[in-house]
Structures are given as structure tokens and as C-alpha cells.
Design a protein around this motif. Structure first.
Motif, short mmCIF file in Angstrom:
data_model
loop_
_atom_site.label_atom_id
_atom_site.label_comp_id
_atom_site.label_asym_id
_atom_site.label_seq_id
_atom_site.Cartn_x
_atom_site.Cartn_y
_atom_site.Cartn_z
N ALA A 191 20.09 21.63 70.32
CA ALA A 191 20.85 20.98 69.25
C ALA A 191 19.97 20.60 68.08
O ALA A 191 20.39 20.67 66.91
N SER A 192 18.73 20.24 68.37
CA SER A 192 17.81 19.83 67.31
C SER A 192 17.40 20.99 66.40
O SER A 192 16.87 20.78 65.31
N GLU A 193 17.65 22.25 66.85
CA GLU A 193 17.24 23.41 66.06
C GLU A 193 18.41 24.16 65.44
O GLU A 193 18.22 25.17 64.75
N THR A 194 19.62 23.66 65.67
CA THR A 194 20.80 24.36 65.15
C THR A 194 20.80 24.42 63.64
O THR A 194 21.14 25.46 63.04
N ALA A 195 20.42 23.34 62.99
CA ALA A 195 20.40 23.33 61.53
C ALA A 195 19.40 24.35 60.99
O ALA A 195 19.67 25.04 60.00
N ASP A 196 18.24 24.46 61.65
CA ASP A 196 17.25 25.46 61.22
C ASP A 196 17.81 26.87 61.37
O ASP A 196 17.62 27.73 60.50
N LEU A 197 18.51 27.10 62.47
CA LEU A 197 19.10 28.43 62.71
C LEU A 197 20.13 28.75 61.64
O LEU A 197 20.15 29.86 61.08
N MET A 198 21.00 27.80 61.32
CA MET A 198 22.04 28.04 60.33
C MET A 198 21.46 28.26 58.95
O MET A 198 22.01 29.01 58.13
N GLY A 205 19.98 34.87 60.90
CA GLY A 205 20.45 33.99 61.96
C GLY A 205 20.99 34.77 63.15
O GLY A 205 20.70 34.45 64.31
N ARG A 206 21.77 35.80 62.88
CA ARG A 206 22.30 36.62 63.98
C ARG A 206 21.16 37.34 64.70
O ARG A 206 21.15 37.44 65.93
N TRP A 207 20.19 37.87 63.95
CA TRP A 207 19.06 38.55 64.58
C TRP A 207 18.28 37.59 65.48
O TRP A 207 17.88 37.95 66.59
N ALA A 208 18.09 36.36 65.01
CA ALA A 208 17.36 35.37 65.80
C ALA A 208 18.05 35.10 67.13
O ALA A 208 17.39 34.85 68.15
#
Length: 379
Positions: A191-198, A205-208
Motif C-alpha cells: 500500500a505504501s508504494e501504490t502512489a509511486d506505481l500510479m 506502470g503496467r510493465w512494472a
């Protein structure tokens, strides 16, 4: 001869053996051909004899012995060797196989490796209220549809922002009945990394989320955005852009693609310094058939249908992502050899190279589309 054509040839050999009374079996609808495993040889191997042994009431090796003569006499096949309990290892006429493969890819375009018709399967993918699970399920659905299945994707929960940022959708949201458990559950993004992913945006983001295996934790840093060799997504998209550029530049020089065996002449050099892509060490001068000049690239392209089928069967879009990286890495040193250099005039060799470059572009574009990622012509 392409892998699809070879599969049909193997089935035809079975049918001829049945018609001749040498085998008493029902002819299967599909024969799997793949690169040989440990102990194998040649270009492709098939385990069809192991598949037919029990219904035929014979040993796998004996079934393979029956099938071998029907394969050896086929155009495009130079040898068939039996190994292990009954594997048929098939060697192809490499020049003819390369020409046929490139022609097949150019004919099918981005749909190379797709099933030619629906196969009647109905697949339900159900995932938890989790971003990565939803993206993996949607990509898996694309893969399954490419192989002829009818697919429905549902999720326990869904956020609208996932659509606006990553372009992901599902067919329905809510708790599924007890008989439909969650069947797509990769390691989630913390959850703490969701913002970074978005913040990476749709493509990165999809590739990650899709490139790592489902049991691996995805990386969500900005390494997916940098345009250098260390970024696997960049390498794939750069190779695609280089392939498209080759077509544009060839048109400016007045020639088009034409599949052929080559030859490749001169010295192959690497990518110019500063592009952030691999550089080559060069190949010997002289006249080299295209099949010998780019064997790893042709093998990767030939393996594309098998990878699509396996990725769909195992709900594993990461297999496709890693395959695209392999295609790109094999293609980049080749792509710099496509166009005439210096005072060279366009020849049959250049037209054959351009055809192979366009095949690379088609495979990379088609693969990225299945992952929901854009394949730009300019990068």
C-alpha cells in the motif's frame, strides 16, 4: 516452415500412418512443437509419440519410429532424430524456414501467434480487490482471447482511478459465488508504494506490474521511465521504433521489404554510442545467409506462438513480457545492418533484412498490445 506449419506437418504424418494401418489411434487436433530440451537436437522437437503411445498400444519409441519416415520426406525438413523415450527432433532447411517464418509474420502482422478461430473454451478469471491482480487478470484475458477462448474478468473490488491511470477494466465487480474462488492472486504492491506505481503512468506502470513473475514483488521506482539499456521496457519499445524507422528510411531510398534468405554482406556493427542500447562487436565479412546471420532472432520470432499459448494457459503475462525483451535484445544488433551504407545500392539482401526488421516490429507491437502497452513508432 513455421512452427505452426511444422505442427500441421506432424499431424499430417500421424494421419498418413493411421491411413497406412501402422497406427490405430484418433488423430489429435494439435501437435506441440518446441525447441529441443536437454539431450535433444535439431531446430524443434515434439512429444507426439509419447502422447499416442498408450492409445496405440505401443511404446513411445516404436510410435516415433513409425512416424519418422513420414516426416523425413517432407519439403523443408532435412533430418529427424529420435532421442530419449521417443522424442522426434526435427531439423529444418534453415534458409527456407527463415523465409517462411518472416513471410508468415508479415502476413499475420500483430496477430501472428493468435489462434485462427475460437476453440470453445469459456474461462472465468476472478481476482481480489487488488491493483496488481486486476492488471494481471486483464492481461491474461487478452492472452486467452488471442488463443481462442471466451473470457470474463471479475474482481472483489475495483477503483475507478485504476482505469483512468492504467487503463484497466473488468467485466463485473462484487463477491463471486462459492464455486468461483479467487484464481488470480499475484504478490500485491504494498500500500505504501501504490502512489509511486500510479505515478509511472499507464505504460510503465503496467510493465512494472506485468514483467515480474507473479510470485515476485514488483519494483515501483522511476527506473521504468529512464531511457537507457537498464530499462527493459525501453529496450523493447526502442527496438520496435528502430524497426519502424527502417521501413520509413527504406521508403526514402526507394525499396521495400521482400522475404528472402539474404545474403548478408559486410560487417555488422553495434548501435551507435549514446543511444543507451546494446552495441555489437561485428560479424565476419563475406556472404552469410540471413538464417546464419541472425539465428537467435529468428529462433525468438519462431517461438512467439508457443510463448503466447503458454502465457495464456498459465495466466502468466510475465512470460510474454520477458519474451519481448529477448526478441528486442536479439533484434537490436541486427537492426543497424538493415539499410545500405555508404555508396551501397539497395539489393535483395537489403530487402530481406528489411522484411526481417518488419517482422520484428510486428511481433513487438502485437506483444505490447496484449499487455495493454503502447508501441510508439517514434521514441
Amino acid at each position: 516452415m513455421t512452427p505452426v506449419e511444422l505442427s500441421r506437418t506432424v499431424l499430417h504424418a500421424v494421419r498418413r500412418a493411421v491411413d497406412a494401418g501402422e497406427l490405430s489411434v484418433a488423430v489429435p487436433t494439435r501437435a506441440v512443437v518446441a525447441p529441443p530440451g536437454p539431450g535433444g537436437c535439431g531446430d524443434y522437437a515434439t512429444s507426439i509419440a509419447l502422447q499416442l503411445a498408450r492409445p496405440a498400444g505401443q511404446t513411445p519409441f516404436r510410435v516415433a519410429e513409425v512416424l519418422r519416415p513420414y516426416l523425413v520426406g517432407t519439403d523443408g525438413i532435412t533430418d529427424v532424430v529420435l532421442t530419449g523415450p521417443g522424442f522426434l527432433n526435427i531439423s529444418l532447411d534453415r534458409a527456407a524456414a527463415g523465409v517462411g517464418l518472416v513471410g508468415e509474420i508479415l502476413r499475420r502482422g500483430a496477430r501472428y501467434g493468435y489462434a485462427e478461430q475460437p476453440d470453445g473454451r469459456v474461462v472465468q478469471l476472478h481476482c481480489p480487490h487488488d491493483l496488481r491482480a486486476v492488471v494481471v487478470a486483464e492481461a491474461s484475458a487478452r492472452l486467452l482471447r488471442s488463443q481462442g477462448a471466451l473470457v470474463r474478468v471479475t474482481a472483489e473490488g475495483f477503483e475507478d482511478v485504476w482505469t483512468s491511470v492504467l487503463g484497466v477494466t473488468v467485466d463485473a465487480v462484487g463477491h463471486a459465488p462459492a464455486e468461483l474462488p479467487v484464481n488470480v492472486r499475484p504478490v500485491p504492491v504494498p500500500a505504501s508504494e501504490t502512489a509511486d506505481l500510479m505515478s509511472l503512468g499507464r505504460d510503465a506502470g503496467r510493465w512494472a506490474l506485468l514483467h515480474p513473475a507473479p510470485h515476485d514483488r514488483p519494483r515501483t521506482g522511476d527506473e521504468h521511465l529512464v531511457q537507457r539499456e537498464s530499462n527493459s521496457l525501453f529496450r523493447v519499445r526502442y527496438a520496435h521504433a528502430r524497426a519502424r524507422a527502417a521501413t520509413r528510411n527504406a521508403a526514402d531510398l526507394g525499396f521495400t521489404a521482400e522475404p528472402g534468405p539474404g545474403p548478408v554482406t559486410g560487417s555488422d556493427t553495434g548501435t551507435p554510442t549514446g543511444t543507451g542500447t546494446p552495441t555489437g562487436t561485428g560479424t565476419p565479412t563475406g556472404t552469410t545467409p540471413l538464417a546464419d546471420a541472425a539465428p537467435a532472432l529468428l529462433a525468438a520470432l519462431a517461438d512467439h506462438p508457443r510463448v503466447l499459448a503458454a502465457a495464456a494457459e498459465h495466466r502468466a503475462p510475465d512470460r510474454l513480457a520477458r519474451h519481448l525483451v529477448a526478441v528486442a535484445d536479439a533484434a537490436l544488433p541486427f537492426l543497424v545492418t538493415v539499410l545500405p551504407r555508404g555508396g551501397e545500392k539497395p539489393s535483395a539482401a537489403h530487402r530481406a533484412r528489411l522484411a526481417l526488421a518488419e517482422a520484428v516490429g510486428a511481433v513487438l507491437a502485437g506483444g505490447l498490445v496484449l499487455l495493454g502497452i503502447d508501441a510508439p513508432d517514434h521514441l
